[in-house]
Write a protein that holds these residues in place. Sequence first.
Motif, PDB file in Angstrom:
ATOM      1  N   PRO A  93      -4.447   2.300  -5.072  1.00  0.00           N
ATOM      2  CA  PRO A  93      -4.220   2.907  -3.745  1.00  0.00           C
ATOM      3  C   PRO A  93      -4.737   2.051  -2.592  1.00  0.00           C
ATOM      4  O   PRO A  93      -5.534   2.483  -1.765  1.00  0.00           O
ATOM      5  N   ASP A  94      -4.295   0.799  -2.566  1.00  0.00           N
ATOM      6  CA  ASP A  94      -4.709  -0.107  -1.486  1.00  0.00           C
ATOM      7  C   ASP A  94      -3.492  -0.877  -0.999  1.00  0.00           C
ATOM      8  O   ASP A  94      -2.359  -0.626  -1.429  1.00  0.00           O
ATOM      9  N   ALA A  95      -3.694  -1.814  -0.093  1.00  0.00           N
ATOM     10  CA  ALA A  95      -2.576  -2.552   0.499  1.00  0.00           C
ATOM     11  C   ALA A  95      -1.787  -3.322  -0.554  1.00  0.00           C
ATOM     12  O   ALA A  95      -0.555  -3.402  -0.484  1.00  0.00           O
ATOM     13  N   TYR A  96      -2.485  -3.858  -1.557  1.00  0.00           N
ATOM     14  CA  TYR A  96      -1.791  -4.617  -2.603  1.00  0.00           C
ATOM     15  C   TYR A  96      -0.907  -3.701  -3.445  1.00  0.00           C
ATOM     16  O   TYR A  96       0.235  -4.039  -3.766  1.00  0.00           O
ATOM     17  N   GLY A 116      -8.112  -4.089  -2.387  1.00  0.00           N
ATOM     18  CA  GLY A 116      -9.288  -3.364  -1.914  1.00  0.00           C
ATOM     19  C   GLY A 116      -9.281  -3.061  -0.430  1.00  0.00           C
ATOM     20  O   GLY A 116     -10.213  -2.441   0.087  1.00  0.00           O
ATOM     21  N   VAL A 117      -8.215  -3.465   0.278  1.00  0.00           N
ATOM     22  CA  VAL A 117      -8.132  -3.252   1.726  1.00  0.00           C
ATOM     23  C   VAL A 117      -7.240  -2.037   2.004  1.00  0.00           C
ATOM     24  O   VAL A 117      -6.205  -1.854   1.358  1.00  0.00           O
ATOM     25  N   GLY A 118      -7.639  -1.214   2.954  1.00  0.00           N
ATOM     26  CA  GLY A 118      -6.842  -0.039   3.297  1.00  0.00           C
ATOM     27  C   GLY A 118      -6.815   1.000   2.200  1.00  0.00           C
ATOM     28  O   GLY A 118      -5.812   1.688   2.008  1.00  0.00           O
ATOM     29  N   HIS A 119      -7.928   1.162   1.501  1.00  0.00           N
ATOM     30  CA  HIS A 119      -7.985   2.079   0.355  1.00  0.00           C
ATOM     31  C   HIS A 119      -7.845   3.530   0.817  1.00  0.00           C
ATOM     32  O   HIS A 119      -8.497   3.975   1.761  1.00  0.00           O
ATOM     33  N   VAL A 158      -4.021  -5.729   8.035  1.00  0.00           N
ATOM     34  CA  VAL A 158      -3.472  -5.534   6.690  1.00  0.00           C
ATOM     35  C   VAL A 158      -3.249  -4.048   6.414  1.00  0.00           C
ATOM     36  O   VAL A 158      -2.217  -3.659   5.833  1.00  0.00           O
ATOM     37  N   ALA A 159      -4.185  -3.198   6.833  1.00  0.00           N
ATOM     38  CA  ALA A 159      -4.049  -1.761   6.603  1.00  0.00           C
ATOM     39  C   ALA A 159      -2.827  -1.202   7.323  1.00  0.00           C
ATOM     40  O   ALA A 159      -2.046  -0.427   6.750  1.00  0.00           O
ATOM     41  N   ILE A 160      -2.639  -1.589   8.589  1.00  0.00           N
ATOM     42  CA  ILE A 160      -1.488  -1.107   9.359  1.00  0.00           C
ATOM     43  C   ILE A 160      -0.192  -1.619   8.729  1.00  0.00           C
ATOM     44  O   ILE A 160       0.793  -0.873   8.609  1.00  0.00           O
ATOM     45  N   ALA A 161      -0.175  -2.883   8.316  1.00  0.00           N
ATOM     46  CA  ALA A 161       1.029  -3.440   7.686  1.00  0.00           C
ATOM     47  C   ALA A 161       1.369  -2.695   6.403  1.00  0.00           C
ATOM     48  O   ALA A 161       2.543  -2.512   6.071  1.00  0.00           O
ATOM     49  N   SER A 162       0.356  -2.222   5.671  1.00  0.00           N
ATOM     50  CA  SER A 162       0.617  -1.500   4.423  1.00  0.00           C
ATOM     51  C   SER A 162       1.157  -0.095   4.690  1.00  0.00           C
ATOM     52  O   SER A 162       1.816   0.500   3.839  1.00  0.00           O
TER      53      SER A 162
END
Length: 442
Positions: free
Chosen positions: A284-287, A234-237, A428-432
């Motif tokens: 469509p998120d970091a996971y 749910g992060v960086g969606h 987390v968003a930048i890492a993804s």
Amino acid sequence: MTATTDPYASTTDSAEGPVFTVTGQDWDTIDASAVEGDHLVINMGPQHPSTHGVLRLILEIDGETVRDARAGVGYLHTGIEKNMEYRTWTQGVTFCTRMDYVAPFSNEAAYVMAVEKLLGIEAPEKAQVMRVLLLELNRVSSHLVALATGGMEIGALTVMTCGFRDRELILDLFEMITGLRMNHAFIRPGGVAQDMPAGGIEKLRSTVRLLKKRLPEYAALCNANPIFKGRLKGVGHLDLSGCLALGLTGPILRATGYDWDLRKKQPYWGYETYDFDVVTRDEPDAYGRFRVRLDEMWESIKIVEQATERLAAMEGQPVMVADKKIAWPSQLSVGSDGQGNSAEHIKHIMGESMEALIHHFKIVTEGFRVPAGQAYASVEAPRGEIGCHVVSDGGTRPYRAHFRDPSFVNLQGTSVMSEGGMLSDVIVAIASIDPVMGGVDR
């Protein structure tokens, strides 16, 4: 404003509220009562351990919530594209390989493909197989860095140590085949710099066997780990329409369920003859992006195995075009100590043939001429589509070389992935996104 010990600290009024100028240790000099809430504009980076390099993020935060996020780039600008205008077409590879330094072969591939389009030539089949082999090994090593650094930034240090441990295996292969662990300048106009070394095929097979034993560790460590999933899901969606609007490619796009991969959609160098699948996911998120990269490594291993067996059956075949007016270094076989030209080549140009010496001198110092025109070529890099637009005025140097780097384009997603989330989720968003700033800034 309270009394200050810093002459540069000040408070000024503006239409949008008070503006504080602070330096160093002077936070205690701010009259916090003049600000409503916890609204601040802060810099994260460019010297921050979790911004994936020298990336500056300008964040407007309200407490721990990110209201506005912008990426500030340019801190790793090296003038690579401009420098290429002052070098021969072959020497240009030495510059562009240093852009995205985690995936150097993709940089070389896009540039060389564009140059070969202008020349109207095609590399020998063995050279194309070697290029595919190196590109796919590089995809695995790049994704290992993405998982390792992303894990490190959220505290999963075991993922980091495993990622860099396994990347070393692939860098050892690169060193054996190209002579260098990174910045290889190995893919050249017309082919590749050298043939496979003695023992290279067996080394490839043994390394692939070891990687196939170790890759399941990442799934075991992360896939169902409740802490890991809690930090990523749910992060960086960013959904498909957002990716298409911004031009995002690579794992970010494929995590939305869209199977866009140039290796399948616009095949090059024989990719259509390899058996592999395009990995997609409806998360469509970091996971989801993490899982796409994890599965893509397995598909790349499949391609590497196929390429290895093809190379084993191509013993003695050429790896550079036969045209000696283009091929460099077709005759410059490496010496037994791994450095310089072979004794046979030096004997030929220095003691047997004046014409060979003149040709050697001209092609090394001046290079070959490329017909006037322009060409664009693109390949599927680990981070998405990398493209190269080259323009020739008919000379021995590029008139212009410009790259479409996937990290640069994908960073546009920073704002929409971060805004409305927590400050800790920006990491987390930048890492993804997995940006490499050498490619962004060039």
